[in-house]
Each structure stands twice: as C-alpha cells, then as structure tokens.
Design an enzyme around this catalytic site. Structure first.
Site, PDB file in Angstrom:
ATOM      1  N   GLU A  96      -4.969  -3.401   4.577  1.00 12.20           N
ATOM      2  CA  GLU A  96      -3.515  -3.238   4.443  1.00 12.20           C
ATOM      3  C   GLU A  96      -3.154  -1.763   4.371  1.00 12.20           C
ATOM      4  O   GLU A  96      -2.148  -1.332   4.935  1.00 12.20           O
ATOM      5  CB  GLU A  96      -2.972  -3.993   3.225  1.00 12.20           C
ATOM      6  N   GLU A 146       6.827 -10.798   7.494  1.00 12.50           N
ATOM      7  CA  GLU A 146       6.106 -10.964   8.755  1.00 12.50           C
ATOM      8  C   GLU A 146       5.835 -12.448   8.942  1.00 12.50           C
ATOM      9  O   GLU A 146       5.470 -13.120   7.969  1.00 12.50           O
ATOM     10  CB  GLU A 146       4.780 -10.211   8.748  1.00 12.50           C
ATOM     11  N   ALA A 167      -2.726 -10.878   2.270  1.00 15.98           N
ATOM     12  CA  ALA A 167      -1.987  -9.703   1.820  1.00 15.98           C
ATOM     13  C   ALA A 167      -1.112  -9.189   2.949  1.00 15.98           C
ATOM     14  O   ALA A 167      -1.306  -9.564   4.101  1.00 15.98           O
ATOM     15  CB  ALA A 167      -2.958  -8.607   1.382  1.00 15.98           C
ATOM     16  N   MET A 168      -0.166  -8.313   2.593  1.00 23.56           N
ATOM     17  CA  MET A 168       0.823  -7.845   3.573  1.00 23.56           C
ATOM     18  C   MET A 168       1.093  -6.355   3.405  1.00 23.56           C
ATOM     19  O   MET A 168       1.302  -5.869   2.295  1.00 23.56           O
ATOM     20  CB  MET A 168       2.101  -8.666   3.385  1.00 23.56           C
ATOM     21  N   GLU A 169       1.149  -5.670   4.538  1.00 18.70           N
ATOM     22  CA  GLU A 169       1.184  -4.199   4.572  1.00 18.70           C
ATOM     23  C   GLU A 169       2.573  -3.575   4.512  1.00 18.70           C
ATOM     24  O   GLU A 169       2.760  -2.463   5.013  1.00 18.70           O
ATOM     25  CB  GLU A 169       0.492  -3.737   5.864  1.00 18.70           C
ATOM     26  N   GLU A 206      -3.446  -5.822  14.531  1.00 18.30           N
ATOM     27  CA  GLU A 206      -4.422  -6.577  13.740  1.00 18.30           C
ATOM     28  C   GLU A 206      -5.861  -6.377  14.229  1.00 18.30           C
ATOM     29  O   GLU A 206      -6.764  -6.161  13.427  1.00 18.30           O
ATOM     30  CB  GLU A 206      -4.057  -8.066  13.697  1.00 18.30           C
TER      31      GLU A 206
HETATM   32  N1  BES Z   1      -0.096  -8.548   8.448  1.00 16.47           N
HETATM   33  C1  BES Z   1      -1.039  -9.420   7.867  1.00 16.47           C
HETATM   34  C2  BES Z   1      -0.429 -10.415   6.931  1.00 16.47           C
HETATM   35  C3  BES Z   1       0.350 -11.514   7.592  1.00 16.47           C
HETATM   36  C4  BES Z   1      -0.240 -12.357   8.464  1.00 16.47           C
HETATM   37  C5  BES Z   1       1.650 -11.747   7.301  1.00 16.47           C
HETATM   38  C6  BES Z   1       0.475 -13.391   9.037  1.00 16.47           C
HETATM   39  C7  BES Z   1       2.368 -12.758   7.893  1.00 16.47           C
HETATM   40  C8  BES Z   1       1.789 -13.596   8.757  1.00 16.47           C
HETATM   41  C9  BES Z   1      -2.088  -8.659   7.076  1.00 16.47           C
HETATM   42  O1  BES Z   1      -2.278  -7.354   7.470  1.00 16.47           O
HETATM   43  C10 BES Z   1      -3.385  -9.350   7.309  1.00 16.47           C
HETATM   44  O2  BES Z   1      -3.865  -9.319   8.397  1.00 16.47           O
HETATM   45  N2  BES Z   1      -3.929  -9.986   6.290  1.00 16.47           N
HETATM   46  C11 BES Z   1      -5.115 -10.778   6.363  1.00 16.47           C
HETATM   47  C12 BES Z   1      -6.279 -10.141   5.696  1.00 16.47           C
HETATM   48  C13 BES Z   1      -6.973  -9.115   6.530  1.00 16.47           C
HETATM   49  C14 BES Z   1      -8.086  -8.456   5.759  1.00 16.47           C
HETATM   50  C15 BES Z   1      -7.538  -9.660   7.816  1.00 16.47           C
HETATM   51  C16 BES Z   1      -4.790 -12.071   5.646  1.00 16.47           C
HETATM   52  O3  BES Z   1      -3.736 -12.154   5.037  1.00 16.47           O
HETATM   53  O4  BES Z   1      -5.584 -12.990   5.733  1.00 16.47           O
HETATM   54 ZN    ZN Z   2      -3.464  -7.054   9.155  1.00 18.44          ZN
END
Ligand code: BES
Ligand code: ZN
Length: 877
Positions: free
Chosen positions: A305, A128, A269-271, A327
């Site tokens: 996630e 992503e 983190a990544m889902e 998100e």
């Molecule tokens: N999908 C995102 C991770 C992501 C963000 C991947 C941008 C690539 C580019 C993930 O679900 C996410 O939102 N992670 C947050 C933490 C969350 C608790 C808000 C993060 O990584 O900060």
């Molecule tokens: Zn997210």
C-alpha cells in the site's frame, strides 16, 4: 431472474471525460443514521473531449438521496435535471461552473462496505473501484483527477479523531458540541483514493526522515484495545519507505502518512492518499496472537500500500481495464521488497507455488481473462490473481529482459513522464522500451492474451561436435472469447549441469557462461549451444522466469540430480515438486482404477538426503518436503477426482513418514528455536521445518510424537508453534484434536483475529458430517455473517475443504450456494468471491459435475447482484 440483465462495458469504447473537476470541496455532517454530504465541484469542459455539447452525467448510487443541486448558486428546479439509472444528468451547462450537490446517505445501513460505512464504533470509507458514487454524485472514474478539500463535522466526544487525505488545515469547536476539521490534499487524485475516518481511536506516532532530509510524521490508528499490536507494522512501514528510496529512488511526498485499522473490510488494505485503511487482520501483530505467515503478510501489505503512493497514486490508471498497471507493478515491487528483507529463494518459491495453484486454475477456468481485460460487467470481479500475480510476472519478465539497470531507467522515465497523470499499460511498456532500447512490441501480447502458455522442450546432444540443441515449442490454449493465440515473447533462463551436478559452461550467441537467457518468440525455435564438454542435464526456466507450464521429459535420476545440485535454488525446489507430482499422479491413477497403492520412485531417498544435509536452508527443505497441495494436483488434473487425490496424498505422506520416522524425530529436536520470538528469516525457517517434521513424525504413528504435539500446543510462547500443533492435531486425526480445539477457543475467545483462525481450521477439518458441523459453526458466538473476515474464514475455509465441499451427496455445493444467495443481498463483493470453488465444475468427475452445475443454475435463477451474476453466468456459458 431479473428482466434486464446487466451489460458489459468495453475497453474499446473508452473516451476521455467530457468534463474535468479541478477542485472538489466536500463537507460531511457525520451521523450514524443519516449523514449529509455537500459537494462543490469546480468543473469545466475538457478541451481534449470531442463531445463539446455533451450533457453532464454524474454517477451515483441507489442509496444516495439527492436533496438539492445548484449550478453557480442557481438552484436547479426538478425539470432541469434528470435522475435515471443511478445517474444525475444535467443537459444545459456553461463551459466552466461550480456544481453544488447536497445528498443524504445512511452509513449504518451500508452493508456493502463500499462508500461511507460503519465498522464497530467508527466511520470509514472504501472507494476503490467505484465506491465514491455511493457517497455523492461524481465523475467516478480514475482519469478525473481533482484537488480535494474535506470538512468533517461530528460529535467531538464520540469522534475525537477525524481524518481525511493530506494535511489538517483547520479545526474549530462548534456551538452544538460538534467539531469541524478541514483536510486538504494538494495532490490531484481520482475519487477512488478519497478516504475519511472518524472514531475514538488511539494513535502510535513515529517519524521518518526522507532522503532529502524532510521529516514525515507517521501515525497508526486503532481502537484502544489494539494499539499494542502496531509496532511491527510501523517498523515495516519505515523499512518500506527506505527501500523505495534506495531501489526506485522514490521519496514520500506529503508531511504526514497515516494508517487506520478497521475490523470490517472487504479487502486486505487500501492505498488512499496519505491515509491508508487496513483490514485489522493485515496490520495487527503480536508474537502470542500472530503466526509467522501473518507477520510476513503484514509486512508485505504495508509495503504494497505504501508503494502505491507512486505506482498508483502519483501515476494512476486511465480506466479500470488498466488495473494491472498499478496492481501488477506494485505486487512486483512488494515481492522484491520481501525478497530483500528475507530470503529471495523462499519468497520466489512461495509466490510461484501460489501462482501455479491459483492463477493457473483461474486461467484455465470460465473466468479466464487477459491481464488487461477487454470487457467486464462488474469491475470488482477483476481484482483477480491474473491482474495481480500474472501482472506482477509480466513486470518481472520486463525486468529479466532489460536487466536491473535498464529497468530502473525505465521506471524513472515512467514516473517522471507520467507524474500526475492517469495512464495505460501501453504507456508503462513504452517508457520501459524507450529507456532501455529493448523492443517490447511482441512482448505486449502478454497483456492481451489470456491463458497459460505451454512450452514443450526437447534436446539433442552431439558428442562429436560438442553441441547441444534445445528445441522449444510454445502454445497457448484457447480461453473464453479467444479461440486462437499468437506466439509470445518469453524469457527462458537456462543453466546446464553435468552428470555429477557441476555447472557446465557452454557458448551461446558468442557468450560463454553456465547460464543463459533464451528469448523464445516463435511458435517453435531451436537454440544451439557450442563447446559443451559432456551431455548436460538442462535446468530450465530458472527462477520461474516466465509464467508458463514447461514440460521436458526428465528421468527420476535427472530430477534427483537437480534436486540435490542445481545452482538455482528455485529449480531445486521445482525438481523436488516434479518428483512428488510424478509419484502422486501414479498413485492417483491407481486410486481411480481401484488398485492397491504402491510407490514407484525413489522420492523417499531424495527426501532423506535433504533431511540429512545440514548445509541447506531449513525453510527450503520444509518447502520441498511439503507435498503438492490437493488444490495444485487438481489444477494439474484433466479431470478432478477429489477422493483419489486425497487418498494418494495421504498414502504418500504415510509412506514417507514411516520410512523416515527417525529423521523426522531428529529434525523436530534439532530445529527448535530458543530465545524470544522474532519474525526473522532464520527463526521462521527453523520453525517451518520443525513443524513440518512434527507433522510427518505424528503421521508415522510414533507415540512420543502424539505427546510432543500436545506439549507444544500447551507450552508454546508464540502463535506459530501453538497453531501449528493444533493444525497438525486436527488434520492428522490426533485423538486429542477435539480437546485442543476447545482449549484453543477458550484461551483466545476474546481475540477476534485468533478466533478467525480457529473458524478457518474448524471449517477445513475433514469429517463425514462436515456440513452439519458447518451449520453449527454458523450459529456459534464466534461467527458473524456481517464481518467479511469471519465469512472468509468459515466459508472460504469450507471451500478449501476438498472432501467436505465435494461430498458425493452434493451437500457441500448446496450449502455454499445457500450462503452465497444470502450474502449477495448484503455484500455482493464478498458473495461473488465465495463463488470461485463452484466455477470449476467443468473439470470435476462426472457425478460431481452435474450436482455442481445444478447449484450454479439454482443461483442463476435468483435476483442477483451484478457481481454474482457475472461470475455465475460466465461459469455456465
Ligand atoms: N487497491 C487494493 C485494494 C482494493 C482492491 C480496493 C479491490 C478495492 C477493491 C490494494 O492495493 C490491494 O491490492 N490490496 C490487496 C493486498 C495486496 C498486498 C495484494 C488486498 O486487499 O488483498
Ligand atoms: Zn494494490
């Protein structure tokens, strides 16, 4: 500067993809230096596309080397395809065909940490938003959903664990000492949810029985030395799975759910479907090494996630402009989960405080954008507080307007109707509207209008008629590209209180109650309450029912009344904040004018009453006594004078500390926690008040407090208390601060996550030669420019160090700009995020503004990534 500047892409230009990929078969021959990726894409023309003669255009990355491309086994000679601007273009295609591509990539040279890369001794991926194109040529857009089968071939000794999405369906040992493992994911998904991991990893196993009695295998993988720190995450995962069943009726779908921790990761983190990948800082936890805050963060991120499995994976985004669809909604879901696991009010205060400090600042700055942006240059720049936190507030407002029951009907309809689809924010709102019968037409403006709305409230009480009238005016300030705004549909929860603090009943719209939901839809609107027995004090915007700046002319006495008596816990905190802000703003003005500082309100009395009231949640008391941050005061200021803000806060803290020395000493003793460490609300609350009390007590100058700080540092059996003592010593100028910092590093030098806390604290230390000390820290063994966590700790920490960063000689700006330019060559996402503090230059005091702008211009003159180019050019515009 580059000759041609990167260009923007627009939401209005969206077109459905001309081709679809029903099946994706991938083979990875893993090798650190050169990995061979073979893809077989089962493609056909999209019947919904009008471009039925369009060429096939696949996205790729600069570093992806094409070896061969074939269509239905016909190897294309070089004249039958083109490689331009990182795209692979094939003009003549059948309506249905299998495209085979062989490409080479270099994982160990991948410093952007997008696509396939190395983290310590393992391989991992991050796809992503547009990372998959750094692996192979593909239709790398979220509305192309495909069923993936992935074969991984690697050295069996170095990489005994080989993982991808879905289920393992085959495994064989090959002649050359290699192993081949095949994974199949039955759920169609966009490429951004693809994941692959290979390494020598340990695993913790568990199981979860779903509401329909299916047994799901749960696995968390880490490097061997970390496997003893995953128990908390595993429990948090099971709590999340249960909660999503109970609150949203959402059950997990695959037979296996895996999480892997990696040390080098751009985000938290990544889902990825069935295979979440976590930054180890967001997964690992142990009492000795992890603070309360981090425990709660681990729980929230594991939940976040996991929740994406439905809000993001089963139902995904049509295009990246719709990012908040997954998100914003998922943040709302993880916030609700954490509130249910711990304290509702404490969680709300923390989230709102963050929103008002950081998202409001973004909304007022050069990067301001709507929750659903209309254009972007680089999508990675739009994983913002606006998309996430304001996006979550939008979902929360829908929840408030519909009520819990209709909201659930709406989410059920949304998931059922759009399962397996890539959809838009409009689709989400449409489902909410249809299931509830509530008209959300005007409400949708929240998605397209940037900026924080301001609401002005005036009131009027008619004693004779026993009526009370509230007049609300709304206005949203201009933001880049949006000079004028329309009125929004804003839910305003309101309670009335009498002069002795009791809830005051009133009739509104025929409904008699002591709390009402006002729906503000006009630029100006009058709300009339009848049968109001006495002149009320209004408790406005309870629970922060909308992300707005609300003003009403409260007297100090009103605020003290709300602080002590409001039935709404959130508004008690808010009244305390408002009192402190009022006092601080007066002090800031005195400081700017060069006058002697002196207190003008009865804030100290209010705080004293809080400390003496044993009926309150200690966590709430701590939150109220914690003075508004420099960052929040900067957000509120028209023009930011960092030194005046710092002086005002220090002065107020000292006055409070000296006046309430005895109370703080007592609170420190009274809230000690006994028994083994637990990351539970009650203990966390006690520790937070105890440590806040210690900070004030030390500030009061008491000798015994000095000793208590050292004692707590040395005897603490958990990181929360040890690190609190250390931070207090460092920030309050304790004479042993240097010794404690050294001792801390000695004790924890082999725990990278703890070392990162040390780096962050060292960088945020206020000292005259801060930049020199930063340069020393950058050469320290503990630092590594290649690791995003270390960069975030040290350089992110420095950006928060207001007095060092805003040093009048401009050395702080210059230092940060230098680092951004170096980092941009390695990792544009990380470099771009570091720019944020520099983008706020227009609000700074004039002597600072010019120096900041000069650094922005210096960055702009370089050859920049799209990421940094977008942020800097918009800041200068
Ligand atoms: N999908 C995102 C991770 C992501 C963000 C991947 C941008 C690539 C580019 C993930 O679900 C996410 O939102 N992670 C947050 C933490 C969350 C608790 C808000 C993060 O990584 O900060
Ligand atoms: Zn997210």
């Amino acid at each position: 500067m580059k000759e041609s500047q990167p260009s923007a892409i627009y939401l209005k230009d969206y077109k459905v993809p001309p081709f679809l990929i029903d099946k994706t078969e991938l083979t990875f021959e893993l090798d650190e230096a050169t990995t061979v990726v073979t893809s077989k894409l089962h493609m056909r023309r999209n019947p919904d596309s009008k471009e039925n003669t369009a060429p096939l255009v696949l996205d790729g990355g600069e570093e992806v080397k094409l070896v061969a491309v074939a269509m239905d086994d016909y190897v294309l000679p070089s004249g039958e395809y083109q490689l331009v601007d990182n795209q692979l273009i094939i003009t003549a295609t059948a309506d249905r065909f299998v495209l085979t591509c062989e490409t080479l990539i270099e994982p160990q040279n991948n410093t952007r940490l997008e696509g396939l890369y190395r983290s310590s001794s393992m391989f991992c991926t991050q796809c992503e938003a547009e990372g998959f194109r750094h692996i192979t040529y593909y239709l790398d857009r979220p509305d192309v959903m495909s069923v993936f089968t992935t074969r991984i071939i690697a050295d069996a000794e170095k990489y005994p664990v080989m993982l991808s999405n879905g289920n393992e369906i085959a495994r064989e040992t090959l002649d050359d000492g290699k192993t081949s493992v095949v994974w199949h994911d039955p759920f169609p998904k966009p490429a951004y949810l693809f994941a692959l991991v290979a390494g020598n990893l340990e695993v913790k196993n568990d199981t979860f029985v779903t509401q329909s009695q299916r047994e799901v295998k749960l696995q968390i993988f880490t490097e061997a030395h970390n496997i003893d720190k995953v128990d908390y995450a595993m429990e948090a995962l099971k709590r999340s799975m249960r909660w999503d069943e109970e609150v949203y009726g959402r059950e997990y779908d695959l037979d296996i759910f895996m999480i892997v921790a990696v040390d080098d990761f751009n985000m938290g983190a990544m889902e990825n479907k069935g295979l979440n990948i976590f930054n180890s800082s967001c997964l690992l936890a142990s009492p000795e090494t992890t603070t309360d805050d981090t425990y709660l963060r681990v729980e929230a991120i594991v939940a976040h996630e996991y929740f994406h499995n439905w809000s993001g994976n089963r139902v995904t985004c049509r295009d990246w402009f719709q990012l908040s669809l997954k998100e914003g909604f998922t943040v709302f879901r993880d916030q609700s989960f954490s509130a249910d696991m711990h304290s509702d009010t404490v969680k709300r205060v923390e989230d709102v405080s963050f929103l008002k400090t950081a998202q409001f600042a973004e909304d007022a700055g050069p990067m301001a954008h709507p929750v659903r942006p209309a254009s972007f240059i680089e999508i990675s720049n739009f994983y913002t507080l606006t998309v996430y936190e304001k996006g979550a507030e939008i979902v929360r407002m829908i929840h408030t307007l519909l009520g819990a029951e209709k909201f659930r009907k709406g989410s059920d309809l949304y998931f059922e109707r759009h399962d397996g689809q890539a959809v838009t924010c409009d689709d989400f709102v449409a489902a909410m509207q249809e299931a509830s019968g509530v008209d959300l037409t005007q409400f949708k403006r929240w998605y397209s209008q940037a900026g924080t709305p301001q609401i002005r409230v005036v009131d009027e009480y008619d004693e004779q008629g026993q009526t009370y009238r509230l007049t609300l005016q709304q206005e949203t300030p201009a933001t880049p590209g949006q000079p004028t705004k329309l009125p929004l549909h804003i839910p305003v929860r309101v309670g009335l209180i009498d002069q002795s603090g009791n809830a005051l009943s009133a009739s509104f719209n025929g409904d008699s109650s002591d709390e009402h939901l006002l729906e503000l839809t006009e630029a100006e609107q009058v709300f009339e309450f009848t049968q109001v027995a006495t002149k009320p004090v209004p408790s406005l915007l309870r629970g922060f029912s909308a992300p707005v700046k609300l003003s009403y002319d409260y007297s100090s006495a009103d605020l003290l009344l709300l602080l002590s008596a409001d039935q709404d816990g959130f508004n008690r905190w808010n009244a305390g904040q408002q009192l402190a802000v009022n006092e601080l703003n007066t002090l800031i003005e005195q400081a700017i004018a060069g006058e002697a500082l002196s207190l003008t309100s009865n804030l100290v009395e209010g705080f004293k009453a809080l400390l003496q009231n044993d009926n309150l949640d200690p966590a709430m008391v701590a939150l109220i006594l914690n003075l508004p941050s420099q960052a929040y005061l900067s957000e509120l200021a028209q023009v930011i004078h960092p030194n005046a803000i710092k002086q005002a806060r220090q002065y107020l803290k000292k006055q409070i500390a000296e006046s309430l020395q005895t109370e703080f000493a007592q609170a420190y003793q009274q809230h000690q926690v006994t028994g083994p460490y637990q990351a539970e609300a009650k203990d966390i609350a006690s520790r937070s008040l105890k440590n806040l009390a210690l900070s004030y007590w030390l500030e009061s100058g008491a000798e015994t407090a000095k000793q208590s700080v050292v004692d707590q540092f040395e005897s603490a059996d958990n990181m929360t208390d040890q690190f609190a003592a250390l931070s207090i010593a460092v920030h309050n100028g304790h004479d042993k601060a240097d010794n404690l910092l050294d001792a801390f590093y000695q004790q924890w030098q082999n725990e990278p996550l703890v070392v990162n806390k040390w780096l962050m604290l060292s960088a945020s230390r206020e000292q005259e030669k801060a930049v020199d000390s930063m340069k020393t820290l950058m050469k320290h063994d503990a630092f590594d420019l290649k690791n995003p966590n270390k960069v975030r700790s040290l350089l992110g920490g420095f950006g928060q160090n207001i007095s060092a960063f805003h040093h009048v000689d401009g050395s702080g700006y210059q230092f940060l700009a230098d680092q951004i330019l170096v980092l941009d060559k390695r990792n544009p996402q990380i470099a771009s995020r570091l720019c944020t503090p520099l983008t706020r230059w227009k609000k700074m005091a004039p002597e600072l503004r010019v120096k900041m702008k000069a650094e922005l211009e210096r960055i702009m003159a370089d050859d920049l990534s799209k990421d940094v180019y977008e942020v800097i050019s918009k800041s200068l515009a």
